[in-house]
Design an enzyme around this catalytic site. Structure first.
Site, short mmCIF file in Angstrom:
data_model
loop_
_atom_site.label_atom_id
_atom_site.label_comp_id
_atom_site.label_asym_id
_atom_site.label_seq_id
_atom_site.Cartn_x
_atom_site.Cartn_y
_atom_site.Cartn_z
N SER A 1 0.84 -1.20 0.00
CA SER A 1 0.00 0.00 0.00
C SER A 1 0.87 1.25 0.00
O SER A 1 2.08 1.16 0.19
CB SER A 1 -0.91 0.01 1.22
OG SER A 1 -0.15 0.37 2.35
N LYS A 2 0.22 2.39 -0.19
CA LYS A 2 0.98 3.65 -0.24
C LYS A 2 1.71 3.92 1.06
O LYS A 2 2.81 4.42 1.07
CB LYS A 2 0.03 4.81 -0.53
CG LYS A 2 -0.44 4.79 -1.97
CD LYS A 2 -0.53 6.20 -2.53
CE LYS A 2 -0.91 6.18 -3.99
NZ LYS A 2 -2.32 6.42 -4.22
N ARG A 3 1.06 3.58 2.17
CA ARG A 3 1.66 3.87 3.47
C ARG A 3 2.99 3.14 3.65
O ARG A 3 3.98 3.70 4.05
CB ARG A 3 0.68 3.51 4.60
CG ARG A 3 1.13 3.93 5.96
CD ARG A 3 -0.01 4.46 6.82
NE ARG A 3 -1.32 3.96 6.44
CZ ARG A 3 -1.87 2.85 6.93
NH1 ARG A 3 -1.22 2.14 7.82
NH2 ARG A 3 -3.07 2.47 6.55
N GLY A 30 4.86 2.33 1.37
CA GLY A 30 5.78 3.01 0.48
C GLY A 30 6.57 4.08 1.22
O GLY A 30 7.79 4.16 1.11
#
Ligand code: GLU
Length: 493
Positions: free
Chosen positions: A255-257, A259
């Protein structure tokens, strides 16, 4: 020969290009090049609220950096221009009208308040959220009259209530759903903008896309998408949904988090970050190509061109792939070693500049072979070879003391070595090493003890590229100055 494929990468500019998107783009690109077809870039920017400033520029720059140049799309144009969906609003509206005329869609005038209430009731009854078809039951004349009167409305797809829909995913085979389990999805919003379901299908058709290769997040929408094509009476493209990326731990989707966390560890899933961290396009392409596909059982190192030659949809797998950064490092190192020294120098230079070191390319070209073997990223070049470009180096005192020696004895060794070096106008002379080895013996030292002291004095590091090659490049004057500085440090200890 396979038929030339017309494929597209269709990102939304809602964020910067990450390895998931890059891999989707890559596989599309490979199929196009493999079959002598075209690779289109289409920007799906109809959801103006979600646009992120700079995202479009980032997508274009990142794709180009990876070497994935599109044949039609932004900045190039092409027979299907415009390639920005935000400039195609009228096309989608006309197609929504056509679906209404064909009896496959209908205007829905329900207010947001009614829909919220409907959803709340469904939740209370533990039913799946679904439009209840109120406006579907309007007669065409009634609906048309309300439309003409300017009443706000969306356009919904008229999902058949009976029967089942099947569609084939190249990697997964036939997928069948019961139509009664599907909702009357919105195709066009109140503001007249098309949603993805309509816009992408219309564009894929008009742009004569033969294969839709996209992220598996769209798999649940596949039946609806197939139905939309059929409702227009169009041939469907081949559908191919790629595997998902899992976190490095293998547990859960990337997920973006995650990242953001990764960047702290010197890793990233964003292409522009990888570039800044010193990864090469060759390394990144090789790395992501193998996440979701296998190209050859005996080999895993490929250039973009080699991937083009070997690519086939048969090589793709639907099995999830965990993002593995040690593999990114591995492939990057391998591809760095494949570069000619001048090319490596050209690519390392910006990293030296970023570190405030003015590194001429010629000199870097001579240094490149000394560091190439052990580099993982281009950034490593600075750490390994920054000392070549610094006016002076400041070794830690303890590193200057030879193993098992006193500072005094170390200083004497430096002094004696300086005298030998001073007699050699050219430090590349092979006799130099012979003389220094003889010196070590005379002083009762192992060559490693003496060379360790010299290495620290000359490079400021305990690990460095080969000592003699390095001294030859630094040059006699600078080497002697560094030895003198080291000697006085040692004498003061
Ligand atoms: N705009 C969609 C996305 O970014 C594209 C999906 C597709 O390839 O059709 O997810």
């Amino acid at each position: 020969m396979p038929q030339p494929a017309r494929v597209r990468f269709a990102p939304s500019p809602t964020g910067f290009l990450h390895i998931g998107g890059a891999r989707t783009a890559l596989y599309n690109f490979l199929l196009a090049r493999q079959t002598g077809g075209q690779f289109l870039l289409r920007i799906e920017d109809t959801d103006q609220k979600r646009l992120v400033p700079g995202a479009l520029e980032n997508l274009l720059a990142s794709l180009r950096w990876l070497g994935l140049q599109w044949d039609e799309g932004p900045e190039l144009g092409g027979p299907n221009a415009p390639y920005l969906q935000s400039q195609r609003k009228e096309i989608y509206r006309a197609h929504a009208d056509e679906l209404i005329a064909r009896g496959s869609a209908y205007p829905c005038f329900c207010t947001p308040a009614r829909l919220t209430e409907l959803r709340t009731r469904q939740q209370q009854r533990k039913e799946p959220p679904r439009y209840d078809g109120l406006c579907r039951r309007l007669t065409p004349a009634e609906a048309e009259a309300r439309r003409l009167a300017g009443e706000p409305h969306v356009v919904r797809f008229k999902m058949p209530h009976e029967g089942a829909t099947s569609a084939v995913d190249v990697l997964r085979g036939e997928i069948t759903v019961q139509n009664k389990d599907l909702d009357d999805s919105i195709l066009l919003k109140t503001d007249g903008w098309a949603l993805y379901h309509l816009a992408a299908m219309v564009d894929d058709h008009l742009m004569e896309i033969t294969h839709v290769i996209r992220s598996s997040e769209w798999l649940p929408s596949l039946p609806l998408h197939a139905m939309i094509h059929r409702a227009f009476g169009w041939d469907e493209p081949l559908w191919c949904h790629l595997s998902v990326f899992l976190k490095p731990s293998g547990k859960g989707k990337m997920s973006k988090r995650e990242g953001a966390e990764l960047m702290k560890e010197g890793h990233s899933v964003f292409v522009h970050d990888l570039r800044e961290l010193g990864y090469t396009p060759e390394g990144v392409v090789n790395w992501i190509a193998l996440m979701g596909a296998s190209f050859d059982e005996r080999q895993d190192v490929f250039s973009l061109q080699e991937l083009v030659e070997r690519f086939s949809l048969d090589h793709l797998t639907p099995a999830p792939a965990a993002v593995n950064f040690s593999k990114a490092d591995h492939f990057n190192g391998v591809h760095l070693r494949r570069l000619a020294p001048e090319e490596l120098a050209r690519r390392m230079r910006p990293f030296f500049e970023k570190a405030g070191l003015a590194a001429e390319e010629d000199l870097l070209g001579r240094i490149a072979p000394l560091v190439q073997e052990r580099m993982v990223t281009l950034e490593d070049g600075v750490e390994m070879a920054g000392f070549f470009f610094r006016e002076q180096v400041i070794p830690a005192g303890s590193d200057l003391v030879g193993k098992g020696m006193t500072p005094q004895a170390s200083a004497d060794a430096v002094h004696a070595a300086s005298e030998i070096l001073a007699r050699h106008p050219d430090l590349a002379d092979p006799a130099l090493e012979v003389e220094l080895r003889a010196l070590a013996e005379r002083l009762g030292l192992k060559p490693g003890q003496l060379f360790g002291i010299l290495r620290a004095a000359v490079t400021g590091q305990t690990v460095s590229p080969p000592l003699f090659g390095s001294m030859a490049i630094i040059g006699r004057a600078k080497v002697l100055a560094r030895l003198a500085a080291a000697e006085s440090t040692l004498r003061a200890m």
